[in-house]
Write an enzyme that holds these catalytic residues in place. Structure first.
Site, PDB file in Angstrom:
ATOM      1  N   TYR A 141       2.270  -9.710  -0.914  1.00  0.00           N
ATOM      2  CA  TYR A 141       2.701  -9.052   0.318  1.00  0.00           C
ATOM      3  C   TYR A 141       3.023 -10.115   1.350  1.00  0.00           C
ATOM      4  O   TYR A 141       2.270 -11.071   1.513  1.00  0.00           O
ATOM      5  CB  TYR A 141       1.587  -8.134   0.840  1.00  0.00           C
ATOM      6  CG  TYR A 141       1.906  -7.473   2.162  1.00  0.00           C
ATOM      7  CD1 TYR A 141       2.864  -6.456   2.234  1.00  0.00           C
ATOM      8  CD2 TYR A 141       1.260  -7.850   3.331  1.00  0.00           C
ATOM      9  CE1 TYR A 141       3.156  -5.846   3.446  1.00  0.00           C
ATOM     10  CE2 TYR A 141       1.545  -7.239   4.546  1.00  0.00           C
ATOM     11  CZ  TYR A 141       2.497  -6.238   4.594  1.00  0.00           C
ATOM     12  OH  TYR A 141       2.786  -5.632   5.801  1.00  0.00           O
TER      13      TYR A 141
ATOM     14  N   LYS B 118      -3.112 -14.874  10.754  1.00  0.00           N
ATOM     15  CA  LYS B 118      -4.521 -14.481  10.687  1.00  0.00           C
ATOM     16  C   LYS B 118      -5.477 -15.509  11.319  1.00  0.00           C
ATOM     17  O   LYS B 118      -5.574 -15.541  12.538  1.00  0.00           O
ATOM     18  CB  LYS B 118      -4.869 -14.117   9.246  1.00  0.00           C
ATOM     19  CG  LYS B 118      -4.013 -12.905   8.816  1.00  0.00           C
ATOM     20  CD  LYS B 118      -4.460 -12.121   7.619  1.00  0.00           C
ATOM     21  CE  LYS B 118      -3.664 -10.828   7.558  1.00  0.00           C
ATOM     22  NZ  LYS B 118      -2.880 -10.607   6.360  1.00  0.00           N
TER      23      LYS B 118
ATOM     24  N   ASP C  62       3.173 -18.512   1.212  1.00  0.00           N
ATOM     25  CA  ASP C  62       2.698 -17.635   2.273  1.00  0.00           C
ATOM     26  C   ASP C  62       1.177 -17.755   2.297  1.00  0.00           C
ATOM     27  O   ASP C  62       0.482 -17.150   1.479  1.00  0.00           O
ATOM     28  CB  ASP C  62       3.144 -16.194   1.998  1.00  0.00           C
ATOM     29  CG  ASP C  62       2.635 -15.231   3.062  1.00  0.00           C
ATOM     30  OD1 ASP C  62       1.787 -15.643   3.894  1.00  0.00           O
ATOM     31  OD2 ASP C  62       3.067 -14.064   3.055  1.00  0.00           O
TER      32      ASP C  62
HETATM   33  C1  LIG Z   1      -1.349 -10.153   6.487  1.00  0.00           C
HETATM   34  C2  LIG Z   1      -0.323 -10.859   5.722  1.00  0.00           C
HETATM   35  C3  LIG Z   1       1.017 -10.936   6.170  1.00  0.00           C
HETATM   36  C4  LIG Z   1       1.528 -10.188   7.359  1.00  0.00           C
HETATM   37  O1  LIG Z   1       0.987 -10.621   8.543  1.00  0.00           O
HETATM   38  P1  LIG Z   1       1.064  -9.648   9.827  1.00  0.00           P
HETATM   39  O2  LIG Z   1       0.460 -10.461  10.911  1.00  0.00           O
HETATM   40  O3  LIG Z   1       0.304  -8.429   9.450  1.00  0.00           O
HETATM   41  O4  LIG Z   1       2.496  -9.365  10.060  1.00  0.00           O
HETATM   42  C5  LIG Z   1       1.897 -11.723   5.458  1.00  0.00           C
HETATM   43  N1  LIG Z   1       1.506 -12.378   4.359  1.00  0.00           N
HETATM   44  C6  LIG Z   1       0.245 -12.309   3.895  1.00  0.00           C
HETATM   45  C7  LIG Z   1      -0.128 -13.075   2.673  1.00  0.00           C
HETATM   46  C8  LIG Z   1      -0.705 -11.538   4.555  1.00  0.00           C
HETATM   47  O5  LIG Z   1      -1.947 -11.452   4.052  1.00  0.00           O
END
Ligand SMILES: *Cc1c(COP(=O)(O)O)cnc(C)c1O
Length: 427
Positions: A144, A267, A239
Site C-alpha cells: 500500500y 508516520k 516506500d
Molecule cells: C501509511 C502508509 C502510506 C500512506 O501514508 P498516509 O500518510 O496515510 O497518506 C503509504 N505507504 C505506506 C507503506 C504506509 O504504511
C-alpha cells in the site's frame, strides 16, 4: 466494555461524515461491529469516551513510537505553536529535520518534506517518471502506498500484468501505466522486465510490507530487485513510510543494506502530526522544482508544528538504548503470544522485524499477498473483539501490523498476555 457514548457519537458521526469516519479502516469493517471514539491517550494507553482504558497496539497506525502525548513532543509542539503555526517561508526546523533524515537514512542525500505518505509516494513517482522519461511503474501486490490514482491498482485477470483500477474514479488509461507483480517472486520480476524493462520508470514497494499484515522479504529478494532495476535503467523506490524508523532507525534499507534510488517516509518522522517526505541522491532530487523542472509544492509542507514533533520524536528515539528497547519489547511480546497460541492449539504464523509485527491466523508460511489473504479473518475478528473486551486494542483488520512504543512496559505486556490467554481460550 462500556460503550453508550461511543454508540451515540457513532450515530451522529454517520449523519455528517461518510461512513462515520475520515479514513475507511477506522470503521472496523475488517472485524465487523462499530468503532469506539478516542477521548485521550497517554503513553501506551488510549482512553475512549466511555472511560475504557485500552493498551494501544495501533498507535495511530504507526507514528506514535514514543506513545501518546509524550512530554517532549507535546512541549516541542506547544513551543512551536506559540511562535506561529505556519509561515509559508523557510524555517530553521525544516533544515534540522531534513539533516536528521539525511543522517539516519543511508540512501538519502536530499529530501523534500510534504504532508502525508500519500503525497510523498505520488511525488516520488512523478520524479521517477520525470527523471527516467518513462511512464510505466511497477507495483507489488499487497503493498500500500496511499490512495493516489496510479497506486489503486491490482493485477488484471489472466496472464496480463497490466494494472486495473481497484477503485471507481481511477481512469483505466492511467491504471494501465501501472504494472503489478507478486511480492517475493523473482521470476515474475524478471519476466516483467524482459517484456517491459525499457519503459519502466520505477518499481515502488514496501521493502518490508506492513499493509497486508507484515511479510518479510526472502533472502536476496531486495538486492535482486536492486540489480534488476539497475540493469534496465529503472529506479528503485522504497516506500518506508511504515518501515522507516521501525524496522531499523534507517529503515529496511539500513537493515538489509540495499540502497534504493528514492525513499518515501512518513508516520514516525511526524511524531503524530501530518508529515511525509521523499528523498534520494542529490542528482535525482535536484530534478525537483525549484532546481529542476519536475513540479511539486505544498502550502503547509515543512509545517513548524509537524517538524517540531518530528525532531522531538527522533531526538528521543536516538537516545542510547531507546530504539533497541522497543525492538526487545516487540520480540518478547511476539514470543509469548506465540507460546499462548500454541498452548491454546490455535494455528498462527508470526512475523516480526524491528518494531513491526503481525500474527496471521494461518499455518503459514506467508510470503505474498495471496498467502496472506488465505488467513482466517473470522477468527482474527473474534480474537480482536476478545482482546478489546479485555482492554487491548489491536488493529481492526488481520492485514495490518501491530506496533509497539517506548511506553509499552512490563505491566502493559503482562496485561496484554493475560488478555490474550483468555481471548485464545474463548476462540
Ligand atoms: C501509511 C502508509 C502510506 C500512506 O501514508 P498516509 O500518510 O496515510 O497518506 C503509504 N505507504 C505506506 C507503506 C504506509 O504504511
Amino acid at each position: 466494555m462500556k460503550s453508550a457514548i461511543s454508540q451515540s457519537l457513532w450515530k451522529e458521526a454517520n449523519r455528517v461524515l461518510v461512513g462515520g469516519v475520515n479514513s475507511p479502516v477506522r470503521a472496523f469493517k475488517g472485524v465487523g461491529g462499530d468503532p469506539f471514539f478516542a477521548a485521550s491517550g497517554k503513553g501506551a494507553r488510549v482512553t475512549d469516551v466511555d472511560g475504557n482504558e485500552l493498551i494501544d497496539y495501533v498507535l495511530s497506525w504507526g507514528p506514535l513510537i514514543l506513545g501518546h502525548a509524550h512530554p517532549r513532543v507535546t512541549e516541542a509542539v506547544r513551543l512551536a505553536l506559540e511562535k506561529g503555526s505556519s509561515f509559508g517561508i523557510p524555517t530553521e526546523a525544516e533544515i534540522r529535520l531534513a539533516e536528521r533524515i539525511v543522517e539516519i537514512v543511508p540512501s538519502i542525500e536530499k529530501v523534500r518534506l510534504v504532508n502525508s505518505g500519500t503525497e510523498a509516494t505520488m511525488s516520488a513517482i512523478r520524479l521517477a517518471r520525470g527523471y527516467t522519461v518513462r511512464d510505466l511503474i511497477v507495483k507489488l501486490e499487497g503493498c500500500y502506498h496511499g490512495h493516489a490514482d496510479g497506486l489503486l491498482v491490482k493485477a488484471g485477470s489472466g496472464l496480463t500484468t497490466l494494472g486495473v483500477p481497484t477503485s471507481p474514479g481511477v481512469p483505466a488509461a492511467y491504471a494501465s501505466c501501472t504494472l503489478t507483480m507478486p511480492y517475493n517472486d523473482l521470476d515474475a520480476a524478471r519476466a516483467l522486465f524482459e517484456a517491459h524493462g525499457e519503459n519502466i520508470a520505477a518499481i515502488i514497494l514496501e521493502p518490508v510490507p506492513g499493509n497486508m499484515g507484515v511479510v518479510l522479504p526472502e533472502d536476496g529478494y531486495l538486492q535482486a530487485l536492486r540489480d534488476l532495476t539497475a540493469t534496465y535503467g529503472s529506479l528503485l523506490i522504497f516506500d518506508e513510510v511504515m518501515s522507516g524508523f521501525r524496522v531499523a532507525m534507517g529503515g529496511a534499507q539500513a537493515h538489509f543494506s540495499v540502497m534504493p534510488d528514492l525513499t518515501v517516509l512518513g508516520k514516525v518522522i511526524g511524531g503524530g502530526l501530518p508529515v511525509g517526505a521523499y528523498g534520494g541522491s542529490e542528482e535525482i532530487m535536484d530534478r525537483v522544482s525549484p532546481v529542476g523542472p519536475i513540479y511539486q509544492a505544498g502550502t503547509l509542507s515543512g509545517n513548524p508544528l509537524a517538524t517540531a514533533a518530528g525532531i522531538a520524536t527522533l531526538d528521543v528515539l536516538e537516545e542510547p538504548g531507546v530504539f533497541n528497547g522497543v525492538v526487545e519489547t516487540t520480540t518478547k511480546l511476539g514470543a509469548e503470544l506465540g507460546a499462548l497460541a500454541r498452548e491454546a492449539g490455535v494455528p498462527v504464523f508470526q512475523t516480526q522485524l524491528g518494531t513491526m509485527s503481525c500474527m496471521f491466523f494461518h499455518d503459514g508460511p506467508i510470503k505474498s499477498y495471496s498467502d496472506a489473504t488465505a488467513s482466517d479473518t473470522k477468527r482474527y475478528a473474534k480474537f480482536f473483539w476478545g482482546m478489546l473486551e479485555r482492554g487491548v486494542y489491536l488493529a481492526p483488520s488481520q492485514y495490518e501490523a501491530a506496533f509497539t512504543s517506548i511506553a509499552h512496559g512490563p505491566s502493559e505486556i503482562d496485561q496484554t498476555l493475560s488478555a490474550a490467554k483468555a481471548a485464545f481460550a474463548a476462540l
